[in-house]
Every structure is written in structure tokens, then in C-alpha cells.
Design an enzyme around this catalytic site. Structure first.
Site, PDB file in Angstrom:
ATOM      1  CB  THR A 236      -0.763  -0.140   1.590  1.00  0.00           C
ATOM      2  OG1 THR A 236      -1.790   0.758   1.566  1.00  0.00           O
ATOM      3  CG2 THR A 236      -0.334   0.047   2.666  1.00  0.00           C
ATOM      4  NE  ARG A 246      -2.245   5.149   9.037  1.00  0.00           N
ATOM      5  CZ  ARG A 246      -2.827   4.505   8.094  1.00  0.00           C
ATOM      6  NH1 ARG A 246      -2.483   4.198   6.955  1.00  0.00           N
ATOM      7  NH2 ARG A 246      -4.326   3.649   8.254  1.00  0.00           N
ATOM      8  CB  VAL A 247       3.095   3.229   9.677  1.00  0.00           C
ATOM      9  CG1 VAL A 247       2.522   1.280   9.767  1.00  0.00           C
ATOM     10  CG2 VAL A 247       4.262   3.329   9.500  1.00  0.00           C
ATOM     11  N   GLY A 248      -0.352   2.303   8.352  1.00  0.00           N
ATOM     12  CA  GLY A 248      -1.199   1.433   9.176  1.00  0.00           C
ATOM     13  C   GLY A 248      -1.074  -0.179   9.291  1.00  0.00           C
ATOM     14  CG  ASP A 249      -4.596  -2.816   7.791  1.00  0.00           C
ATOM     15  OD1 ASP A 249      -4.625  -1.672   7.087  1.00  0.00           O
ATOM     16  OD2 ASP A 249      -4.385  -3.654   7.388  1.00  0.00           O
ATOM     17  CB  THR A 271     -10.311   2.796   8.808  1.00  0.00           C
ATOM     18  OG1 THR A 271     -11.135   3.229   7.912  1.00  0.00           O
ATOM     19  CG2 THR A 271      -9.031   4.087   9.655  1.00  0.00           C
ATOM     20  N   GLY A 272      -6.637   1.636   8.678  1.00  0.00           N
ATOM     21  CA  GLY A 272      -6.191   0.184   9.368  1.00  0.00           C
ATOM     22  C   GLY A 272      -5.910   0.043  10.717  1.00  0.00           C
TER      23      GLY A 272
END
Length: 354
Positions: A236, A246-249, A271-272
Site C-alpha cells: 500500500t 503514520r503506518v497502517g495495518d 482503516t488501518g
């Protein structure tokens, strides 16, 4: 910022999009892919753009099929599928990635081997053409599971991966989307990246559609090979105008990606922050392994019930070593495709498609 509101109406629409579970004989391969979830509704896209997405998803299946039909591994199939998606500006990964508030493309990816539980992940890389391959190098050739930022890129160079200038990932529509988001937040617009092409005019109706449809533009794959091994991978560009690193899932093993031959493989998009808190990917597999739920029931419990109760939104694709395929999402649509050996490919976008 636009947000999908999870409502009873949304759930009613999305429930039509869940794939029927499928079983195949031992020794057969299978593949399931997603290209992101969001408010993807009939009539919102032009017929030409819809055709482009369907063709891109079909091509992704073909890349995976070629590897698996040649007795390739599930891991190799995942790399081949995601390479093409990382190079396709239609998707929010690699060349089509969104921009951060600082005007950068910061890319995340992860991969996991269900046979060994080995895994690799990277976060915040800016010059590696194929982050999914870097994640695999982390898994195969380091003592670690996750690397980030400059350290991950140093490792990529040491492993001989393709390094590209940051402008390689630039697309005008993603830059325009970032500008519009920053204006709405009252934040300054960063300088245009060095090496970016001259500005071109953007259709703002197209930006409106992107904001709805591609909020979760992650791509992901779960594959089963003829040896009976499962693997999962996700890649992603994150979220438009994200700040503070910011780092998501997507690079978080257990949240956005998980694979275990004893249960299932899962790749997520959404939405991570919610997927991390709920450990969505591993939670689905735990329900299969520990409670004996079939894959679709486990997927629906986590996505349609637990994630929705938290007011999180997104979806998953999943696959078991016995050949059961499922997808589940609580948004109106998700770009998705599946194929099992000897079967017919299925490509779907909207919530009322199988």
C-alpha cells in the site's frame, strides 16, 4: 475528511459481495486478490474506468495463474501478482501511491509464509520499486520481521533490489488529491517533487470519485500452491496526506496480513487503525483453527460484526489450505477477484456481485 458511515443499509448492500466458499481437491492451487475497498457504487465510474479496473484485476489473476500452473510456490505467485499492481497507477501501491502531507510517497508491504510462519514487512520506503519484494527479502535474508525507512532502503540496496527516484511513483491525480486534502485541513502544500512531470489538468469529478472509491487502495493476495502451502501478501501507499510517519495495518503481521497452513491466509484493506486494534487477519484465522468456523463465517464475524461494531470499515480476502475461498467487506464495494485451478475466473467490484 470523507468517511464511510457503516449503516444497516451499507451492510445490506455489502453482504451480497461475499464470495461463496469453494472446495477443491488436494493438490490444486487457488488465488484470491483485492485491489482496495470503498464507496464503490454502480454509476459512479465511467464505463471506461470500470473496464480498466476489471481488466487489471483479470491480469492480476493471470500472473498468479501462470506461476501456480507451473508448480510455482504461493510466495512466488504473490510477488508476481503484486509486482504488476505496484506498477499500475490505478492502485494505491507503488507507482499509483498516494502522497503524504510532506509530498512524499511512503510505501508499506508485508508477506507471510503459512508453511513456516516466517514473515517480512517494510514501512515508509520511498525508493524501492517493489516493496513486496523487499518484504520478502526481509523474511528470507534477515534476522528480522520488519524494517522501516532509510534502514529498509539500505537493506534493499544490499540485496540488489531495483531502486528508483522518488518521482518514479508520481501520478498527477494523487498529487491533486493530496493538495485538495491539505487545503481542506488548512495545511501548507509542499513543493512539487524533483523530477515530477509538468502539471496537467485534473478532472475534479474524478478526484471526488477517488476520494470515495479508493480511500482504502491497498492491494493484497492470498495464494495456495499445489504443495498445499498458503501465503499472503499486502502492499500500500497508505492514506492521502498522512502525517507524522503514520503506518497502517498493511505491514503489520496479524493485522493486515497473516498466513498459517493450519488455518488460513488473509490480506486486508481498510482503516488501518481499526484493523490493528482488532488484529483482523490473525483473528479470522484463529476462529477457523480454534473454534472450527468455516472461513466465510469467520470472515463475516470479524468484518461484518466486530469491525463494524467498532465503526471500522474495509474488507478482506481469505483462503484455506483445503481450498475454501472467502471475501467479506462492510463498504459498498471492493475490487476483488478469485480463481481456482480448473475453474473460471471471477472479477467483481460492486457489493451486489458474487
Amino acid at each position: 475528511m470523507f468517511r464511510v458511515l457503516v449503516s444497516a443499509a451499507t451492510l445490506a448492500v455489502s453482504s451480497f459481495g461475499m464470495a461463496e466458499a469453494q472446495e477443491f481437491n488436494d493438490g490444486s492451487w487457488a488465488l484470491v486478490i483485492h485491489g482496495g475497498a470503498g464507496v464503490i457504487e454502480r454509476g459512479a465510474m465511467t464505463p471506461e474506468r470500470e473496464a480498466e479496473y476489471r481488466a487489471a484485476m483479470a491480469a492480476a489473476l493471470e500472473r498468479g495463474e501462470a506461476i501456480l500452473n507451473a508448480n510455482g510456490s504461493a510466495l512466488d505467485a504473490i510477488e508476481a501478482v503484486i509486482h504488476g499492481m505496484e506498477d499500475d497507477p490505478l492502485f494505491n501501491s507503488g507507482r499509483g501511491a498516494v502522497f503524504t502531507a510532506a509530498g512524499r510517497n511512503e510505501l508499506d508491504a508485508s508477506i507471510m509464509d503459512g508453511a513456516t510462519l516466517n514473515a517480512g514487512a517494510v514501512a515508509g520506503v520511498t525508493q524501492v520499486r517493489h516493496p513486496i519484494s523487499l518484504a520478502r527479502e526481509v523474511m528470507d535474508n534477515s534476522r528480522h520481521v520488519m524494517l522501516q525507512g532509510e534502514g529498509a532502503e539500505t537493506f534493499a540496496r544490499e540485496q540488489g533490489l531495483e531502486i528508483v527516484p522518488p518521482a518514479f511513483f508520481f501520478t498527477e491525480r494523487r498529487w491533486a488529491a493530496m493538495e485538495r486534502t491539505l487545503i481542506s485541513l488548512g495545511l501548507d502544500i509542499p513543493p512539487r517533487p524533483d523530477g515530477a512531470p509538468e502539471p496537467t489538468e485534473i478532472d475534479h469529478g474524478e478526484l471526488d470519485r477517488d476520494a470515495r472509491e479508493h480511500r482504502f487502495g491497498t492491494v493484497g493476495v492470498v495464494a495456495l500452491d499445489r504443495a498445499g502451502n498458503i501465503a499472503a501478501g499486502t502492499s500500500t501507499g497508505g492514506t492521502t496526506a498522512k502525517r507524522w510517519g503514520r503506518v497502517g495495518d498493511s505491514p503489520i503481521i496479524g493485522a493486515g496480513t497473516y498466513a498459517n497452513n493450519e488455518s488460513c491466509g488473509v490480506s486486508a484493506t481498510g482503516t488501518g487503525e481499526f484493523f490493528i486494534r482488532l488484529t483482523v487477519a490473525s483473528r479470522i484465522c484463529a476462529l477457523v483453527e480454534m473454534q472450527g468456523l468455516d472461513l466465510q463465517a469467520a470472515s463475516d464475524q470479524v468484518i461484518m460484526d466486530e469491525l463494524t461494531a467498532m465503526e471500522g470499515d474495509g474488507g478482506i480476502v481469505a483462503l484455506t489450505a483445503s481450498g475454501e475461498i472467502a471475501w467479506s467487506f462492510n463498504t459498498p464495494g471492493m475490487y476483488r477477484a478469485r480463481l481456482s485451478e480448473g475453474g473460471e475466473p471471477v472479477v467483481a467490484i460492486y457489493g451486489d456481485e458474487d
